[in-house]
Design a protein around this motif. Structure first.
Motif, PDB file in Angstrom:
ATOM      1  N   GLY A 149      -3.407  -1.465  -1.926  1.00 20.94           N
ATOM      2  CA  GLY A 149      -3.860  -0.445  -1.688  1.00 20.94           C
ATOM      3  C   GLY A 149      -4.065   0.846  -2.000  1.00 20.94           C
ATOM      4  N   THR A 150      -4.505   1.138  -2.216  1.00 17.99           N
ATOM      5  CA  THR A 150      -3.760   3.073  -2.989  1.00 17.99           C
ATOM      6  C   THR A 150      -5.352   4.074  -1.838  1.00 17.99           C
ATOM      7  OG1 THR A 150      -3.835   4.339  -4.756  1.00 17.99           O
ATOM      8  CG2 THR A 150      -5.045   2.993  -5.135  1.00 17.99           C
ATOM      9  N   PRO A 151      -4.182   5.394  -1.650  1.00 18.73           N
ATOM     10  CA  PRO A 151      -5.646   5.888  -1.743  1.00 18.73           C
ATOM     11  C   PRO A 151      -5.444   6.955  -2.890  1.00 18.73           C
ATOM     12  CG  PRO A 151      -3.570   6.386  -1.328  1.00 18.73           C
ATOM     13  CD  PRO A 151      -3.037   5.312  -1.431  1.00 18.73           C
ATOM     14  N   LYS A 202      -3.288 -14.193  -8.008  1.00 19.97           N
ATOM     15  CA  LYS A 202      -4.774 -13.767  -7.397  1.00 19.97           C
ATOM     16  C   LYS A 202      -4.513 -11.994  -6.712  1.00 19.97           C
ATOM     17  CE  LYS A 202      -5.832 -17.425  -9.056  1.00 19.97           C
ATOM     18  NZ  LYS A 202      -6.702 -17.717 -10.238  1.00 19.97           N
ATOM     19  N   VAL A 203      -4.632 -11.300  -7.542  1.00 24.59           N
ATOM     20  CA  VAL A 203      -4.179 -10.026  -7.156  1.00 24.59           C
ATOM     21  C   VAL A 203      -5.990  -9.686  -6.559  1.00 24.59           C
ATOM     22  CG1 VAL A 203      -3.682  -7.333  -7.701  1.00 24.59           C
ATOM     23  CG2 VAL A 203      -2.280  -9.623  -8.261  1.00 24.59           C
ATOM     24  N   PHE A 204      -5.950  -8.446  -5.460  1.00 17.44           N
ATOM     25  CA  PHE A 204      -6.844  -7.726  -4.776  1.00 17.44           C
ATOM     26  C   PHE A 204      -6.764  -6.331  -4.805  1.00 17.44           C
ATOM     27  CE2 PHE A 204      -7.503 -12.296  -3.653  1.00 17.44           C
ATOM     28  CZ  PHE A 204      -8.602 -12.467  -3.136  1.00 17.44           C
ATOM     29  N   LEU A 205      -7.179  -5.526  -5.480  1.00 18.24           N
ATOM     30  CA  LEU A 205      -7.250  -4.174  -5.146  1.00 18.24           C
ATOM     31  C   LEU A 205      -7.797  -3.437  -4.856  1.00 18.24           C
ATOM     32  CD1 LEU A 205      -6.640  -3.745  -9.119  1.00 18.24           C
ATOM     33  CD2 LEU A 205      -4.942  -4.178  -7.470  1.00 18.24           C
ATOM     34  N   PHE A 206      -8.276  -2.484  -3.715  1.00 14.99           N
ATOM     35  CA  PHE A 206      -8.821  -1.613  -3.436  1.00 14.99           C
ATOM     36  C   PHE A 206      -8.205  -0.178  -2.841  1.00 14.99           C
ATOM     37  CE2 PHE A 206      -5.927  -2.540   0.810  1.00 14.99           C
ATOM     38  CZ  PHE A 206      -5.734  -1.708   1.483  1.00 14.99           C
ATOM     39  N   CYS A 207      -8.938   1.281  -3.493  1.00 13.42           N
ATOM     40  CA  CYS A 207      -8.829   2.456  -3.357  1.00 13.42           C
ATOM     41  C   CYS A 207      -9.152   2.857  -1.570  1.00 13.42           C
ATOM     42  CB  CYS A 207      -8.705   2.845  -3.789  1.00 13.42           C
ATOM     43  SG  CYS A 207     -10.369   3.191  -4.839  1.00 13.42           S
ATOM     44  N   TYR A 261       0.829  -1.105  -0.175  1.00 15.78           N
ATOM     45  CA  TYR A 261      -0.099   0.134   0.162  1.00 15.78           C
ATOM     46  C   TYR A 261       0.839   1.393   0.020  1.00 15.78           C
ATOM     47  CZ  TYR A 261       1.622   1.277   4.534  1.00 15.78           C
ATOM     48  OH  TYR A 261       1.760   1.253   6.111  1.00 15.78           O
ATOM     49  N   GLU A 262       0.482   2.395  -0.037  1.00 15.58           N
ATOM     50  CA  GLU A 262       0.929   3.702  -0.135  1.00 15.58           C
ATOM     51  C   GLU A 262      -0.052   4.123   0.739  1.00 15.58           C
ATOM     52  OE1 GLU A 262       4.244   5.270  -0.102  1.00 15.58           O
ATOM     53  OE2 GLU A 262       4.313   2.795  -0.976  1.00 15.58           O
TER      54      GLU A 262
END
Length: 311
Positions: A49-51, A76-81, A7-8
């Motif tokens: 995870g990204t803002p 297997k990739v999960f993306l969240f913002c 994440y950042e």
């Protein structure tokens, strides 16, 4: 380690979410792109995870995904913002999805925080313009929701653990055999702020567990709340020999003089007239089973499996 969260976070919300997700998903760890280690590439599941600032993903996250796209495409990739936008914010993750394509299992937008006194001058101006453009009041906003985060973590767990599924009939046989070779469980009951975990002897038959007891705290909970949790497990001998079931179901207290109760006593060789005090029979109809077993991995399946008796 089979799950890593990268994440950042500029003002802390995304870091807090990453930390909470790691606890729910454990064993898992979290790190920034600068803290990334090559050994993390061995993880099977990657959560990124990204803002969102200026309606864009964090540049370091974009660069990380682009530079590592070759090996990420095999994971297997999960993306969240993390965004203040309440609906449709998943669209901000499109640039990352375009890079990773079919390796993306799911995308998720999670609410964050906007505290004006924490913003630097550039972000302050940007957020002011954003608020004006969308007709939003330019003020502190706190849409950080721990329930949303934990539910997302549980969703990922289920998606992750379902990726290598054991055939239903084979899984049911495994459960039946496991419960048949054990005779002791931890019975969890609760109501309001009262909770109880009681080690008890049980017998099992066709999706039902039966427990005889003289009485006690657990009966108070069951009378008020018939939903219970049960755990049956092998003694811990090492990480390569883990085996246990966590179950939920509905408990029923069988009437002492009914035929079902009397038949059960006869089958157990218990003579009612010889008892110093009555024994009460609890019947639990199992609804949901979660399995953790190293043996399943040896068979080529995921170590965690789920089974619903209600299906």
């Amino acid at each position: 380690m089979d799950t890593i969260i990268v994440y950042e976070s500029k003002y802390g919300s995304t870091k807090e979410i990453a930390k909470d997700l790691a606890m729910v998903l454990g064993p898992a760890t979290y790190c920034t792109t600068e803290e990334w280690k090559d050994e993390y590439k061995n993880s099977d599941y990657i959560i990124i995870g990204t803002p969102i600032y200026g309606e864009k993903v964090n540049p370091k996250i974009y660069d990380f995904v682009y530079m590592n796209r070759e090996w990420l495409s095999n994971k297997k990739v999960f993306l969240f913002c993390v965004s203040l936008r309440k609906e449709g914010a998943e669209i901000y993750l499109t640039p990352l999805k375009d890079i990773l394509k079919e390796s993306v299992v799911s995308t998720k937008a999670i609410g964050g925080r906007l505290l004006l006194n924490q913003l630097d001058n550039e972000d302050y101006t940007m957020m002011e313009n954003f608020s004006n453009a969308y007709g939003m009041p330019f003020q502190d906003v706190d849409s950080f929701d721990i329930k949303q985060i934990t539910e997302y973590g549980l969703y990922i767990r289920k998606q992750r653990d379902y990726l290598i599924r054991m055939p239903i009939e084979e899984l049911k046989i495994y459960i039946e055999e496991f419960l048949g070779k054990h005779n002791t469980c931890d019975l969890g009951t609760g109501y309001d702020n009262l909770a109880r975990a009681t080690p008890v002897e049980y017998t099992y038959n066709k999706g039902h567990m039966y427990i005889l007891s003289e009485g006690g705290f657990k009966f108070a909970n069951i009378l008020l709340n018939d939903y219970v949790s049960i755990a049956v497990y092998d003694s811990f001998q090492g990480m390569n020999t883990l085996a246990g079931l966590q179950m939920t179901g509905k408990a029923e207290i069988i009437e002492d003089e009914c035929e079902e109760y009397l038949t059960y006593l006869r089958e157990r060789g218990i003579r009612q007239e010889k008892l110093p005090s009555p024994l009460h029979l609890i019947s639990i109809k199992i609804e949901h089973v979660e399995i953790l077993s190293s043996e399943l991995k040896k068979r080529g399946y995921g170590v965690k499996q789920y089974f619903n008796y209600t299906m």
